[in-house]
Design an enzyme around this catalytic site. Structure first.
Site, PDB file in Angstrom:
ATOM      1  NE  ARG A 171       0.051 -30.332  11.922  1.00 37.58           N
ATOM      2  CZ  ARG A 171       0.549 -29.853  13.057  1.00 37.58           C
ATOM      3  NH1 ARG A 171       1.840 -29.666  13.198  1.00 37.58           N
ATOM      4  NH2 ARG A 171      -0.240 -29.549  14.052  1.00 37.58           N
ATOM      5  CG  HIS A 227     -10.051 -23.286  10.975  1.00 31.19           C
ATOM      6  ND1 HIS A 227      -9.224 -22.744  11.935  1.00 31.19           N
ATOM      7  CD2 HIS A 227     -10.815 -22.259  10.530  1.00 31.19           C
ATOM      8  CE1 HIS A 227      -9.494 -21.441  12.072  1.00 31.19           C
ATOM      9  NE2 HIS A 227     -10.459 -21.133  11.244  1.00 31.19           N
ATOM     10  CB  CYS A 259     -11.802 -38.941  -6.396  1.00 28.42           C
ATOM     11  SG  CYS A 259     -13.430 -38.678  -5.676  1.00 28.42           S
ATOM     12  N   GLY A 293      -7.807 -22.451  24.787  1.00 33.46           N
ATOM     13  CA  GLY A 293      -6.585 -22.861  24.090  1.00 33.46           C
ATOM     14  C   GLY A 293      -6.414 -22.271  22.711  1.00 33.46           C
ATOM     15  CB  SER A 305      -2.987 -17.550  19.776  1.00 30.34           C
ATOM     16  OG  SER A 305      -3.398 -17.655  18.431  1.00 30.34           O
ATOM     17  CG  LEU A 345       0.184 -22.249  28.824  1.00 27.56           C
ATOM     18  CD1 LEU A 345      -0.081 -23.260  29.932  1.00 27.56           C
ATOM     19  CD2 LEU A 345       1.095 -22.876  27.766  1.00 27.56           C
ATOM     20  CB  ALA A 404      -6.317 -27.245  28.069  1.00 28.74           C
TER      21      ALA A 404
HETATM   22  P1  NAD Z   1      -2.320 -21.139  18.189  1.00 27.77           P
HETATM   23  O1  NAD Z   1      -1.185 -22.088  18.033  1.00 27.77           O
HETATM   24  O2  NAD Z   1      -2.256 -19.837  17.503  1.00 27.77           O
HETATM   25  O3  NAD Z   1      -2.500 -20.816  19.761  1.00 27.77           O
HETATM   26  C1  NAD Z   1      -2.529 -21.821  20.729  1.00 27.77           C
HETATM   27  C2  NAD Z   1      -2.864 -21.190  22.068  1.00 27.77           C
HETATM   28  O4  NAD Z   1      -2.971 -22.242  23.003  1.00 27.77           O
HETATM   29  C3  NAD Z   1      -1.795 -20.206  22.588  1.00 27.77           C
HETATM   30  O5  NAD Z   1      -2.418 -19.023  23.044  1.00 27.77           O
HETATM   31  C4  NAD Z   1      -1.153 -20.976  23.748  1.00 27.77           C
HETATM   32  O6  NAD Z   1      -0.801 -20.123  24.830  1.00 27.77           O
HETATM   33  C5  NAD Z   1      -2.280 -21.891  24.176  1.00 27.77           C
HETATM   34  N1  NAD Z   1      -1.808 -23.133  24.781  1.00 27.77           N
HETATM   35  C6  NAD Z   1      -0.687 -23.848  24.500  1.00 27.77           C
HETATM   36  N2  NAD Z   1      -0.627 -24.935  25.256  1.00 27.77           N
HETATM   37  C7  NAD Z   1      -1.728 -24.928  26.055  1.00 27.77           C
HETATM   38  C8  NAD Z   1      -2.221 -25.790  27.078  1.00 27.77           C
HETATM   39  N3  NAD Z   1      -1.569 -26.901  27.424  1.00 27.77           N
HETATM   40  N4  NAD Z   1      -3.379 -25.460  27.677  1.00 27.77           N
HETATM   41  C9  NAD Z   1      -4.065 -24.332  27.347  1.00 27.77           C
HETATM   42  N5  NAD Z   1      -3.642 -23.479  26.391  1.00 27.77           N
HETATM   43  C10 NAD Z   1      -2.486 -23.782  25.752  1.00 27.77           C
HETATM   44  O7  NAD Z   1      -3.609 -21.946  17.807  1.00 27.77           O
HETATM   45  P2  NAD Z   1      -5.048 -21.450  17.357  1.00 27.77           P
HETATM   46  O8  NAD Z   1      -5.431 -20.234  18.113  1.00 27.77           O
HETATM   47  O9  NAD Z   1      -5.900 -22.664  17.384  1.00 27.77           O
HETATM   48  O10 NAD Z   1      -4.905 -20.963  15.825  1.00 27.77           O
HETATM   49  C11 NAD Z   1      -4.003 -21.493  14.891  1.00 27.77           C
HETATM   50  C12 NAD Z   1      -4.574 -22.264  13.709  1.00 27.77           C
HETATM   51  O11 NAD Z   1      -3.790 -23.425  13.641  1.00 27.77           O
HETATM   52  C13 NAD Z   1      -5.996 -22.724  13.780  1.00 27.77           C
HETATM   53  O12 NAD Z   1      -6.583 -22.373  12.584  1.00 27.77           O
HETATM   54  C14 NAD Z   1      -5.934 -24.264  13.821  1.00 27.77           C
HETATM   55  O13 NAD Z   1      -6.791 -24.828  12.850  1.00 27.77           O
HETATM   56  C15 NAD Z   1      -4.546 -24.614  13.422  1.00 27.77           C
HETATM   57  N6  NAD Z   1      -3.913 -25.705  14.229  1.00 27.77           N
HETATM   58  C16 NAD Z   1      -4.623 -26.819  14.573  1.00 27.77           C
HETATM   59  C17 NAD Z   1      -4.025 -27.817  15.359  1.00 27.77           C
HETATM   60  C18 NAD Z   1      -4.827 -29.043  15.734  1.00 27.77           C
HETATM   61  O14 NAD Z   1      -5.773 -29.394  15.039  1.00 27.77           O
HETATM   62  N7  NAD Z   1      -4.526 -29.704  16.854  1.00 27.77           N
HETATM   63  C19 NAD Z   1      -2.695 -27.681  15.754  1.00 27.77           C
HETATM   64  C20 NAD Z   1      -1.986 -26.528  15.367  1.00 27.77           C
HETATM   65  C21 NAD Z   1      -2.620 -25.544  14.608  1.00 27.77           C
END
Ligand code: NAD
Length: 240
Positions: A65, A115, A142, A182, A184, A209, A226
């Site tokens: 990742r 996070h 480290c 963005g 859930s 979304l 978004a």
């Molecule tokens: P989640 O995956 O639970 O939810 C993502 C939300 O974004 C969903 O409700 C979905 O409908 C919405 N979504 C998807 N595509 C979209 C778009 N193009 N535009 C607008 N909305 C969109 O993620 P979360 O609520 O952030 O929680 C999950 C955990 O996972 C968090 O703790 C986070 O740290 C971690 N996470 C981080 C990343 C990252 O850093 N990019 C990626 C995946 C998960």
């Protein structure tokens, strides 16, 4: 809430972002994959128990990742939020659940990673954190204490306490508007911030979304990608 009305009486803003804001940059959200991350169940890769049980699996997963986020670019939503941060004269705090660095690469400065961050490694021997772009699977030493095999991803795993909650609640206590983008609404305590905001009588807006788990707590929800919703909302806020 449209146009000038959106700005009426609003000085201080707290924005919460989640994986959905980075989805259009090419980073998988967690929920979109049916609760699986790169084919792994979350409890197999994102908990302290998983790390204790199978550190190689967890380190390899985060190495992958970490490499992935360095191959992608911020999108129009990240840039719009950076524009708002630069132009907004009131207080603004962008609280992100994301562990990628796309908000800072887009230029947002008033930013807090609740996070953790993929590009940090944390030494459990000396407690120092280091900018880390490479891998951890090879158990590097480290840079601060020299002990090998003690660096872990600086990620708040499920069951661990998110960072800087005092600062987040302080900002929320002084906010006039809480915006969730963005996310859930399934991961606490972040998912509970909208209820705190409502209790304090703060305006609340969701940009996602689809309706999130906490959608009914928001005064207003707008649904769509978004990269469309966020720039349009920022234009409204800046009076464009
Ligand atoms: P989640 O995956 O639970 O939810 C993502 C939300 O974004 C969903 O409700 C979905 O409908 C919405 N979504 C998807 N595509 C979209 C778009 N193009 N535009 C607008 N909305 C969109 O993620 P979360 O609520 O952030 O929680 C999950 C955990 O996972 C968090 O703790 C986070 O740290 C971690 N996470 C981080 C990343 C990252 O850093 N990019 C990626 C995946 C998960």
């Amino acid at each position: 809430m449209r146009g000038n009305k959106v700005r009426q009486g609003i000085n201080n803003i707290v924005i919460l972002t989640g994986a959905g804001v980075s989805a259009e940059s090419g980073i998988d959200t967690f929920r979109s994959a049916g609760g699986l991350w790169e084919q792994h169940k979350v409890e197999d890769v994102a908990t302290p128990e998983a790390f204790a049980r199978d550190p190689d699996l967890v380190l390899r997963f985060y190495d992958m990742r970490r490499e992935r986020i360095q191959q992608v670019e911020p999108n129009a939503a990240h840039y719009a939020l950076a524009r708002l941060d630069a132009a907004w004269s009131g207080n603004l705090l962008l609280v992100t659940q994301n562990v990628d660095d796309l908000h800072e690469r887009a230029g947002t400065q008033r930013l807090l990673h609740m996070h953790g961050e993929h590009l940090n490694a944390w030494c459990s021997a000396c407690d120092e954190r280091h900018l880390w772009r490479g891998t951890l699977i090879d158990r590097p030493a480290c840079p601060a204490c020299g002990i090998a095999g003690q660096l872990r991803p600086d990620i708040v795993w499920f069951g661990e306490m998110p960072y800087r909650m005092d600062e987040i609640y302080h900002a929320l206590n002084h906010a006039d508007l809480f915006v969730s983008i963005g996310t859930s609404g399934a991961v606490y305590p972040a998912a509970g911030l909208v209820r705190e905001a409502r209790k304090k009588g703060i305006k609340t807006l969701e940009l996602n979304l689809e309706p999130s788990h906490g959608a009914s707590w928001f005064e207003e929800s707008r649904h769509g990608p978004a990269t469309e919703l966020v720039p349009a909302w920022v234009e409204e806020m800046l009076g464009g």
